[in-house]
Design an enzyme around this catalytic site. Structure first.
Site, PDB file in Angstrom:
ATOM      1  N   HIS A  25       0.808  -1.220   0.000  1.00  0.00           N
ATOM      2  CA  HIS A  25       0.000   0.000   0.000  1.00  0.00           C
ATOM      3  C   HIS A  25       0.843   1.274   0.000  1.00  0.00           C
ATOM      4  O   HIS A  25       0.309   2.378  -0.142  1.00  0.00           O
ATOM      5  CB  HIS A  25      -0.935   0.000   1.215  1.00  0.00           C
ATOM      6  CG  HIS A  25      -2.254   0.653   0.953  1.00  0.00           C
ATOM      7  ND1 HIS A  25      -2.523   1.393  -0.171  1.00  0.00           N
ATOM      8  CD2 HIS A  25      -3.405   0.697   1.689  1.00  0.00           C
ATOM      9  CE1 HIS A  25      -3.758   1.849  -0.129  1.00  0.00           C
ATOM     10  NE2 HIS A  25      -4.321   1.447   0.987  1.00  0.00           N
ATOM     11  N   ASP A  64      -2.083   2.047  -4.828  1.00  0.00           N
ATOM     12  CA  ASP A  64      -3.340   2.537  -4.257  1.00  0.00           C
ATOM     13  C   ASP A  64      -4.407   1.456  -4.337  1.00  0.00           C
ATOM     14  O   ASP A  64      -4.356   0.556  -5.188  1.00  0.00           O
ATOM     15  CB  ASP A  64      -3.813   3.781  -4.995  1.00  0.00           C
ATOM     16  CG  ASP A  64      -2.864   4.962  -4.806  1.00  0.00           C
ATOM     17  OD1 ASP A  64      -2.200   5.011  -3.745  1.00  0.00           O
ATOM     18  OD2 ASP A  64      -2.788   5.809  -5.710  1.00  0.00           O
TER      19      ASP A  64
END
Length: 437
Positions: free
Chosen positions: A408, A412
């Site tokens: 992450h 995204d």
């Protein structure tokens, strides 16, 4: 007799040190030329070290789990004079001095006889000793080990004993340091059910301490590194693979050497090639120390594979250049090499994205751990038949969940979801895998 020092040899590929994972000998053992004395591990490859000479072990230089530098002393052997002439010249010259001190004449011929007499150099006596070891394990039941004494055995032997319901403390080991071997387990089982029978339910108070070494330790380090440095986001999506399974069954009707039977993984690999072509940021390695994401043009897919020694990840290089059957052939070859321990360092490194699959054992969903320093991993769960509403009625469909994790920091949630949905689309309409779009 002289002393011969056996050093850890150069195992290649620029390795400076290796981890000792197994001893095949102990002090006092007689080894013959080419007998295995130890096994070491470098990265994910295990290398067995043979003895170059025959002799008696007088010293071992490390314990299991220790890191040993290339070229450092591993074992010392007591060998015949000829076997260690280069390392112990003083020993070799000793028998030559007495003849020189004797007067000339008849005595000198006697000296060569004495020098030629080292029949003990051939070590005839120790040879029959080796086969005598397994005899106790076959003929007489071993006494139970005292409380607190830990039986020595490899992970494979422990698994074998566990599956057979055998308490390793009941088995007398015939290996070095009373290590329990596969043969000891087989002999224990052959003694009959009475050796395994229990008089009733009893409380078990023993504690077995298992040192994490070798591949198991490397797996632990890699998983800890991945979870401590990568914030994971995991997406689980169900996929209707009914059409794909029908196509797979049709293609598998007439397998050949060039077109072997297909599992679902080659289809998934081809789907990933297409999806990653549209999202190259997921086919990447993240150097978080330098703050750089290296996006790779070539798609090198790691396949998490369970081997007897632990989890390994052989890599199908350039999946984008392989068709469905090309992926299947290379996948089968690499998986076999990983399981039998013959995979090379190059075959186990260099992946840019990984697939993990538990096959029929896979649950409804999993949370795969990213293979650091990659940025994505795709997890395959088992296929089950479930009722699915088609707008009019419920129909049975073959459903499979994909569990995919992403880094992450650089991926995204939107990009991750787009990738997963693209995989779903390609797998649910498998004909598109064969069409350039």
């Amino acid at each position: 007799m002289a002393e011969r020092i056996i050093k850890l040899p150069d195992v290649g590929e620029g390795i400076a040190e290796a981890e000792l994972v197994e001893w095949h000998v102990k002090v006092g053992d007689i080894v013959r030329e080419d007998d295995l004395i130890a096994a070491v591990m470098t990265d994910k490859a295990t290398v067995e070290i043979p003895s170059p000479v025959e002799g008696e072990v007088t010293w071992v230089g490390a314990e299991i789990g220790d890191t040993v530098a290339i070229g450092s002393a591993l074992v010392k052997l007591k060998v015949s004079g000829d076997g260690a002439a280069s390392e112990a010249p003083a020993e070799a010259e000793a028998p030559a001095e007495p003849p020189k001190e004797k007067p000339a004449g008849a005595p000198p011929p006697a000296a060569p006889v004495a020098a030629a007499e080292p029949a003990p150099k051939q070590l005839p006596t120790p040879k029959p000793a080796a086969p005598a070891r397994p005899a106790p394990a076959i003929t007489t039941p071993a006494p139970r080990r005292p409380v607190g004494e830990k039986p020595l055995a490899s992970p494979a032997v422990r698994l074998k004993a566990r599956e057979a319901g055998i308490d390793l403390r009941q088995v007398q080991g015939s290996g070095p340091a009373r290590r329990v071997t596969h043969e000891d387990i087989d002999a224990f089982i052959l003694r009959g059910p009475e050796a395994l029978a229990k008089s009733g339910l009893v409380a078990r108070t023993g504690i077995t301490d298992v040192k994490i070494v070798g591949l198991r330790r490397r797996i632990a380090e890699k998983m800890a590194l991945s979870k401590s440095r990568i914030p994971h986001i995991t997406i689980v999506e169900e996929v209707d693979v009914s059409a794909l399974e029908d196509l797979r069954a049709a293609l598998n009707k007439k397998p050949t050497a060039e077109r072997p039977k297909l599992t679902i993984l080659p289809f998934l690999m081809r789907a990933m090639v297409k999806a990653l072509g549209e999202q190259p940021n997921l086919n990447a390695i993240y150097d978080d120390e330098a703050g750089i994401v290296h996006q790779h043009a070539g798609i090198d897919i790691g396949i998490a594979t369970q081997a007897p020694s632990g989890l390994m990840v052989p890599v199908v290089k350039h999946a984008e250049a392989r068709d469905l059957w090309g992926c299947a052939i290379e996948l089968s070859r690499l998986a076999e090499r990983a399981r039998d321990g013959s995979a090379t360092r190059d075959e186990l490194t260099g992946s840019t994205i990984t697939i993990t699959s538990l096959g029929a054992l896979g649950g409804i969903a999993t949370t795969p751990v990213i293979n650091h320093p990659e940025v994505a991993i795709v997890g395959v769960n088992k296929i089950v038949v479930r009722p699915v509403w088609d707008g009019t009625t419920f129909v049975p469909r073959k459903m499979m969940n994909l569990s995919s994790s992403f880094d992450h920091r650089v991926i995204d949630g939107w990009d991750a979801a787009v990738f997963v949905q693209r995989l779903k689309e390609l797998l649910e309409t498998p004909a598109t895998l064969f069409v350039d779009m």
